[in-house]
Design a protein around this motif. Structure first.
Motif, PDB file in Angstrom:
ATOM      1  N   LYS A   1      34.645 -14.129 -67.237  1.00 39.18           N
ATOM      2  CA  LYS A   1      34.124 -14.262 -65.875  1.00 39.18           C
ATOM      3  C   LYS A   1      33.960 -15.735 -65.514  1.00 39.18           C
ATOM      4  O   LYS A   1      34.291 -16.168 -64.412  1.00 39.18           O
ATOM      5  CB  LYS A   1      32.775 -13.550 -65.806  1.00 39.18           C
ATOM      6  CG  LYS A   1      32.146 -13.526 -64.429  1.00 39.18           C
ATOM      7  CD  LYS A   1      30.897 -12.666 -64.501  1.00 39.18           C
ATOM      8  CE  LYS A   1      29.988 -12.813 -63.327  1.00 39.18           C
ATOM      9  NZ  LYS A   1      28.764 -12.022 -63.542  1.00 39.18           N
TER      10      LYS A   1
ATOM     11  N   LEU B   1      35.436 -17.738 -62.485  1.00 36.78           N
ATOM     12  CA  LEU B   1      34.590 -18.431 -61.506  1.00 36.78           C
ATOM     13  C   LEU B   1      34.851 -19.939 -61.518  1.00 36.78           C
ATOM     14  O   LEU B   1      34.708 -20.608 -60.500  1.00 36.78           O
ATOM     15  CB  LEU B   1      33.111 -18.126 -61.755  1.00 36.78           C
ATOM     16  CG  LEU B   1      32.714 -16.661 -61.486  1.00 36.78           C
ATOM     17  CD1 LEU B   1      31.272 -16.398 -61.906  1.00 36.78           C
ATOM     18  CD2 LEU B   1      32.914 -16.275 -60.026  1.00 36.78           C
TER      19      LEU B   1
ATOM     20  N   ASP C   1      30.425 -10.539 -55.020  1.00 34.10           N
ATOM     21  CA  ASP C   1      29.820 -10.615 -56.356  1.00 34.10           C
ATOM     22  C   ASP C   1      29.756  -9.259 -57.043  1.00 34.10           C
ATOM     23  O   ASP C   1      29.938  -9.152 -58.247  1.00 34.10           O
ATOM     24  CB  ASP C   1      28.384 -11.149 -56.250  1.00 34.10           C
ATOM     25  CG  ASP C   1      28.386 -12.600 -55.834  1.00 34.10           C
ATOM     26  OD1 ASP C   1      29.469 -13.211 -55.846  1.00 34.10           O
ATOM     27  OD2 ASP C   1      27.296 -13.102 -55.492  1.00 34.10           O
ATOM     28  N   GLU C   2      29.469  -8.235 -56.221  1.00 31.40           N
ATOM     29  CA  GLU C   2      29.263  -6.913 -56.794  1.00 31.40           C
ATOM     30  C   GLU C   2      30.485  -6.432 -57.572  1.00 31.40           C
ATOM     31  O   GLU C   2      30.382  -5.989 -58.710  1.00 31.40           O
ATOM     32  CB  GLU C   2      28.990  -5.933 -55.663  1.00 31.40           C
ATOM     33  CG  GLU C   2      27.852  -4.988 -55.943  1.00 31.40           C
ATOM     34  CD  GLU C   2      27.450  -4.301 -54.651  1.00 31.40           C
ATOM     35  OE1 GLU C   2      27.966  -3.201 -54.417  1.00 31.40           O
ATOM     36  OE2 GLU C   2      26.665  -4.897 -53.882  1.00 31.40           O
TER      37      GLU C   2
ATOM     38  N   ASN D   1      30.997  -8.494 -60.726  1.00 28.23           N
ATOM     39  CA  ASN D   1      30.087  -8.088 -61.800  1.00 28.23           C
ATOM     40  C   ASN D   1      30.532  -6.784 -62.429  1.00 28.23           C
ATOM     41  O   ASN D   1      30.512  -6.628 -63.641  1.00 28.23           O
ATOM     42  CB  ASN D   1      28.659  -7.943 -61.270  1.00 28.23           C
ATOM     43  CG  ASN D   1      28.061  -9.302 -60.957  1.00 28.23           C
ATOM     44  OD1 ASN D   1      28.529 -10.320 -61.477  1.00 28.23           O
ATOM     45  ND2 ASN D   1      27.064  -9.340 -60.097  1.00 28.23           N
TER      46      ASN D   1
END
Ligand SMILES: Nc1nc2c(ncn2[C@@H]2O[C@H](COP(=O)(O)OP(=O)(O)OP(=O)(O)O)[C@@H](O)[C@H]2O)c(=O)[nH]1
Ligand SMILES: [Mg+2]
Length: 452
Positions: free
Chosen positions: A116, A120, A438-439, A442
């Protein structure tokens, strides 16, 4: 960049020759250096492996003899400083070192957090990040190739090219909106936009066509074996798997729960599920099993329906033939080594098998290849879109473009047409992870394993 330095055991849990504890973040080198006896890690060159010991801070005793890799930002997996400790692979010693690193300020990484961070920090895009998981889960040479190509950025490139073409459409519209005197808007949209949009849709269709194979390569084919009790379902599972995975007895109702296994046919993984025999029953445990079987029939992509050659068709057989009618299915008339009592004229398109005869299994495998047109896949040079999320988004993009064509046909104002084209651009961006919230991020990464 992120403030917290994360740590996880990146190797599988359990006893092994070595365990790798991995840290990522600005404090990674500093933290390990505090408990490392050997060279001063703050001074070593990037991408070096350093021999030494991990020392308990309280008493100065060595906990383990280790090799420590130091990799400095930005040329690392996460694009941050990374330290990997190769320690001995005992559960106790690994935990002990983990504890020590945690007391020094590292935080336990969440599943997928290293990847991740790579995403990012923009070292890789979302398709590449997702392919890391595909690579780990690959069960055949072919699905591995598909994943490696995606990791290499080939899927990204495919989507990026499409997206650029859509962007240039938007640009040409913007020019048109800004300078209305430039030309007649309707003429422009029909003459210039329409053929370009059709061209892009054609390309998307081609990618989606290849993606059908890609999806099968990645996800395999969910296959369910159904039939009345005692017809030979578990025997078939065992034969296909070349393993005594399921219990086989002459007692009807032997299999009570779903039994799962994987086989490889022409490079495709078949996720095989053996079910409890379906029949009207008073037995509570068996009834639950039967309910589950019905549910898995709905979810399956391929049904293998087994019938007993040695018995006449029953109500349950007929019912199973009916409920599987609209599915991809293979009907087996099994136990052909025994006397034939089944009414073959009532069934079409069946294969005769006997579980006592290995040729029967080859016949079944051949039939599966035929149904899914499984031949030789050129996984080395072809780029496949294989992930359902990507395929869905690409379909969305296509639909938006199709909408824009309808608007052009109806001579709508150009800015209306532009809305649909912009939607297509956004959908394509979602594949690459450029337009996602973001959801979703994640959720995607939470499916990763710890330490990856
Ligand atoms: N003669 C003969 N016997 C078979 C054949 N296939 C399976 N059997 C036998 O039939 C019995 C039942 O086989 P299973 O594979 O357990 O059947 P099942 O469909 O899984 O049965 P349940 O789990 O009870 O639903 C066993 O005694 C097998 O050895 C076959 O092709 N020929
Ligand atoms: Mg069984």
């Amino acid at each position: 960049m992120f403030d917290e330095t994360i740590v996880a055991v990146s190797t599988a849990f359990g006893e092994g020759a070595i365990s790798i504890i991995r840290l990522s973040g600005s404090e990674a080198i500093n933290i390990v250096n505090k408990v490392f006896k050997g060279k001063n890690l703050m001074d070593v060159k990037s991408h070096t492996i350093n021999y030494g010991h991990i020392i308990n801070i309280e008493d100065g005793f060595a906990i383990d003899e280790v090799l420590v890799s130091v990799m400095k930002s930005p040329r690392t997996y996460t694009a941050e400083d990374i330290v990997e400790i190769n320690c001995h692979g005992g559960i106790f010693v690994t935990n002990k070192i983990m504890e020590l690193l945690l007391t020094l300020g590292a935080r336990v990484a969440e599943p997928g957090e290293f990847t991740k961070r790579a995403f990012l920090n923009k070292r890789i895009d979302l398709t590449q990040a997702e392919s890391v998981m595909d690579l780990i889960q690959a069960k055949t040479e072919e699905s591995l190739n598909v994943a490696v190509n995606a990791l290499d950025g080939r899927v990204s490139k495919l989507i990026k090219n499409l997206r650029e073409e859509v962007l240039s459409l938007i640009a040409s519209i913007e020019v048109n909106i800004d300078y209305p005197e430039y030309d007649d808007a309707i003429v422009i949209s029909k003459k210039i936009l329409k053929p370009s949009i059709e061209e892009i849709i054609k390309k998307i269709d081609e990618i989606l066509e290849v993606a059908k194979t890609g999806k099968i390569l990645r996800d395999g084919i969910k296959t369910v074996i159904v039939g009345r009790p005692n017809v030979g379902k578990s025997s078939l599972l065992n034969k296909l798997m070349r393993e005594e995975k399921a219990i086989v007895t002459e007692i009807a109702g032997t299999t009570r729960d779903l039994i799962e296994g994987y086989i490889n046919i022409a490079g495709i993984t078949l996720n095989l599920i053996d079910t409890a025999g379906v029949r009207d029953t008073e037995d509570v445990v068996e009834a639950i099993g039967v309910e589950r079987s019905k549910k898995v029939i709905n979810e399956a992509e391929l049904i293998i329906l087994v019938l007993d050659n040695n018995e006449v068709l029953t109500k349950d057989d007929i019912k199973l033939l009916e409920i599987t009618e609209h599915k991809k299915r293979i009907i087996l008339i099994n136990k052909v080594d025994l006397e034939s009592k089944i009414e073959k004229n009532k069934i079409d398109n069946y294969i005769e098998t006997s579980m006592l005869d290995d040729d029967s299994i080859i016949k079944v495998e051949q039939k599966i290849k035929e149904i899914f047109e499984l031949g030789d896949f050129k996984t080395k040079d072809l780029t496949y879109l294989s992930n359902s999320r990507h395929i869905a988004k690409l379909n969305n993009a296509k639909n938006s473009l199709t909408e824009s064509l309808i608007s052009i046909e109806n001579e709508m104002p150009v800015d209306m047409i532009e809305i649909d084209i912009k939607d297509a651009w956004i959908f394509l961006g979602e594949i690459l992870g450029e337009e996602v919230g973001d959801e979703l991020i994640n959720e995607l990464f939470s499916k990763f394993c710890l330490g990856k």
